[in-house]
Write a protein that holds these residues in place. Structure first.
Motif, PDB file in Angstrom:
ATOM      1  N   GLY A 126      44.314  42.471  34.925  1.00 13.67           N
ATOM      2  CA  GLY A 126      44.462  43.148  36.210  1.00 13.67           C
ATOM      3  C   GLY A 126      43.189  43.256  37.011  1.00 13.67           C
ATOM      4  O   GLY A 126      43.164  43.886  38.079  1.00 13.67           O
ATOM      5  N   GLY A 127      42.107  42.626  36.534  1.00 12.76           N
ATOM      6  CA  GLY A 127      40.836  42.664  37.241  1.00 12.76           C
ATOM      7  C   GLY A 127      40.676  41.482  38.180  1.00 12.76           C
ATOM      8  O   GLY A 127      41.629  40.758  38.478  1.00 12.76           O
ATOM      9  N   THR A 128      39.461  41.280  38.640  1.00 14.54           N
ATOM     10  CA  THR A 128      39.159  40.172  39.535  1.00 14.54           C
ATOM     11  C   THR A 128      37.992  39.360  38.984  1.00 14.54           C
ATOM     12  O   THR A 128      37.152  39.875  38.246  1.00 14.54           O
ATOM     13  CB  THR A 128      38.793  40.672  40.952  1.00 14.54           C
ATOM     14  OG1 THR A 128      37.675  41.565  40.849  1.00 14.54           O
ATOM     15  CG2 THR A 128      39.956  41.373  41.601  1.00 14.54           C
ATOM     16  N   ALA A 129      37.952  38.086  39.372  1.00 20.39           N
ATOM     17  CA  ALA A 129      36.859  37.195  38.977  1.00 20.39           C
ATOM     18  C   ALA A 129      36.617  36.239  40.142  1.00 20.39           C
ATOM     19  O   ALA A 129      37.427  35.340  40.390  1.00 20.39           O
ATOM     20  CB  ALA A 129      37.218  36.424  37.712  1.00 20.39           C
ATOM     21  N   LEU A 130      35.521  36.445  40.876  1.00 22.50           N
ATOM     22  CA  LEU A 130      35.247  35.658  42.069  1.00 22.50           C
ATOM     23  C   LEU A 130      33.917  34.939  41.962  1.00 22.50           C
ATOM     24  O   LEU A 130      32.893  35.552  41.636  1.00 22.50           O
ATOM     25  CB  LEU A 130      35.239  36.552  43.307  1.00 22.50           C
ATOM     26  CG  LEU A 130      36.536  37.302  43.615  1.00 22.50           C
ATOM     27  CD1 LEU A 130      36.334  38.201  44.823  1.00 22.50           C
ATOM     28  CD2 LEU A 130      37.673  36.334  43.849  1.00 22.50           C
ATOM     29  N   ASP A 131      33.941  33.643  42.241  1.00 23.25           N
ATOM     30  CA  ASP A 131      32.711  32.866  42.302  1.00 23.25           C
ATOM     31  C   ASP A 131      31.869  33.369  43.478  1.00 23.25           C
ATOM     32  O   ASP A 131      32.409  33.631  44.560  1.00 23.25           O
ATOM     33  CB  ASP A 131      33.063  31.386  42.499  1.00 23.25           C
ATOM     34  CG  ASP A 131      31.860  30.480  42.387  1.00 23.25           C
ATOM     35  OD1 ASP A 131      31.010  30.495  43.307  1.00 23.25           O
ATOM     36  OD2 ASP A 131      31.762  29.757  41.387  1.00 23.25           O
ATOM     37  N   PRO A 132      30.553  33.521  43.305  1.00 24.74           N
ATOM     38  CA  PRO A 132      29.697  33.996  44.411  1.00 24.74           C
ATOM     39  C   PRO A 132      29.816  33.142  45.667  1.00 24.74           C
ATOM     40  O   PRO A 132      29.738  33.658  46.791  1.00 24.74           O
ATOM     41  CB  PRO A 132      28.291  33.920  43.821  1.00 24.74           C
ATOM     42  CG  PRO A 132      28.492  34.067  42.352  1.00 24.74           C
ATOM     43  CD  PRO A 132      29.788  33.362  42.059  1.00 24.74           C
ATOM     44  N   GLU A 133      30.014  31.835  45.515  1.00 22.92           N
ATOM     45  CA  GLU A 133      30.143  30.961  46.681  1.00 22.92           C
ATOM     46  C   GLU A 133      31.431  31.257  47.435  1.00 22.92           C
ATOM     47  O   GLU A 133      31.475  31.198  48.673  1.00 22.92           O
ATOM     48  CB  GLU A 133      30.115  29.493  46.250  1.00 22.92           C
ATOM     49  CG  GLU A 133      30.321  28.489  47.380  1.00 22.92           C
ATOM     50  CD  GLU A 133      29.254  28.559  48.466  1.00 22.92           C
ATOM     51  OE1 GLU A 133      29.507  28.038  49.566  1.00 22.92           O
ATOM     52  OE2 GLU A 133      28.170  29.117  48.216  1.00 22.92           O
ATOM     53  N   VAL A 134      32.488  31.597  46.715  1.00 20.44           N
ATOM     54  CA  VAL A 134      33.746  31.977  47.358  1.00 20.44           C
ATOM     55  C   VAL A 134      33.534  33.238  48.185  1.00 20.44           C
ATOM     56  O   VAL A 134      33.972  33.331  49.338  1.00 20.44           O
ATOM     57  CB  VAL A 134      34.857  32.206  46.310  1.00 20.44           C
ATOM     58  CG1 VAL A 134      36.116  32.772  46.967  1.00 20.44           C
ATOM     59  CG2 VAL A 134      35.177  30.905  45.581  1.00 20.44           C
ATOM     60  N   VAL A 135      32.848  34.209  47.614  1.00 19.04           N
ATOM     61  CA  VAL A 135      32.562  35.458  48.331  1.00 19.04           C
ATOM     62  C   VAL A 135      31.748  35.165  49.582  1.00 19.04           C
ATOM     63  O   VAL A 135      32.027  35.711  50.669  1.00 19.04           O
ATOM     64  CB  VAL A 135      31.809  36.446  47.420  1.00 19.04           C
ATOM     65  CG1 VAL A 135      31.395  37.682  48.202  1.00 19.04           C
ATOM     66  CG2 VAL A 135      32.669  36.837  46.224  1.00 19.04           C
TER      67      VAL A 135
END
Length: 214
Positions: A126-135
């Protein structure tokens, strides 16, 4: 966890299956296109769907649009986008559709299997995992939309005609305003979009790209 994988490259798909099963998860289906992905999710109701962005038939954004549909129709299914590409428009919609259970990783930036597995576990919980480049790209797209909101209705009228390839004189005639007024509107548009004078960039073209992209 029960996992469904959607990846059009057979080699990458097989590698993902191996990684996921080695971590003790069940791969309910591994498919190569968005339509089959939707069918597989409806049938297996997985905990997580791992989805590539560009898949058949057009190899543009089918995977990401399918992920958004999955989140709407099966909100309990977490989504982990795993791709080489950032599609800011649909990524924003996907991330905004849920408070958690969403991830977006870039293939070239995943350092090792452990990092990918950790992201999968986090998204599945239920968490999130985002690549810094995506952000970074999502923030850039947000700023772009904010700048476009500062354009006046008349400036938007001018930009529509600029995007159609009209000259300043043609815009003047089309909108029944003076030539100098057109020049002032375009100068104001450049200023609001942060397009300073440059010998290397065509500000008119860049403004059109901003306008259409927003």
């Amino acid at each position: 966890m029960r996992v469904v994988i959607a990846e059009d490259s057979f080699v990458v798909r097989a590698g993902l299956v191996e990684v996921v099963t080695d971590r003790g998860h069940e791969v309910a289906a591994a498919v190569g296109d968005a339509e089959t992905l939707l069918d597989a999710v409806a049938e297996h109701r997985p905990d997580v769907a791992i989805v590539d962005v560009r898949m058949p038939p057009t190899h543009t954004d089918e995977g990401l649009r399918a992920a958004i549909r999955i989140k709407a129709e099966h909100p309990a299914t977490a989504i982990l986008v795993f791709s080489q590409y950032v599609e800011a428009r649909y990524a924003s919609e996907l991330l905004g559709s849920s408070a958690g259970g969403v991830g977006y990783l870039l293939k070239d930036n995943v350092s090792d299997v452990a990092a990918f597995s950790d992201a999968l576990d986090r998204v599945g919980a239920g968490g999130t995992a985002l690549d810094p480049e995506v952000v970074r790209q999502l923030l850039g797209a947000t700023r772009q939309r904010e700048r476009l909101t500062t354009l006046t209705p008349r400036e938007r009228d001018v930009m529509v005609l600029v995007a159609q390839g009209r000259s300043n004189r043609a815009i003047s005639q089309g909108l029944s305003i003076t030539y100098s007024a057109v020049e002032k509107h375009i100068a104001s548009i450049f200023m609001k979009l942060g397009l300073g004078t440059s010998d290397d960039d065509n500000r008119r073209v860049l403004a059109v790209l901003w306008f259409l992209g927003g």
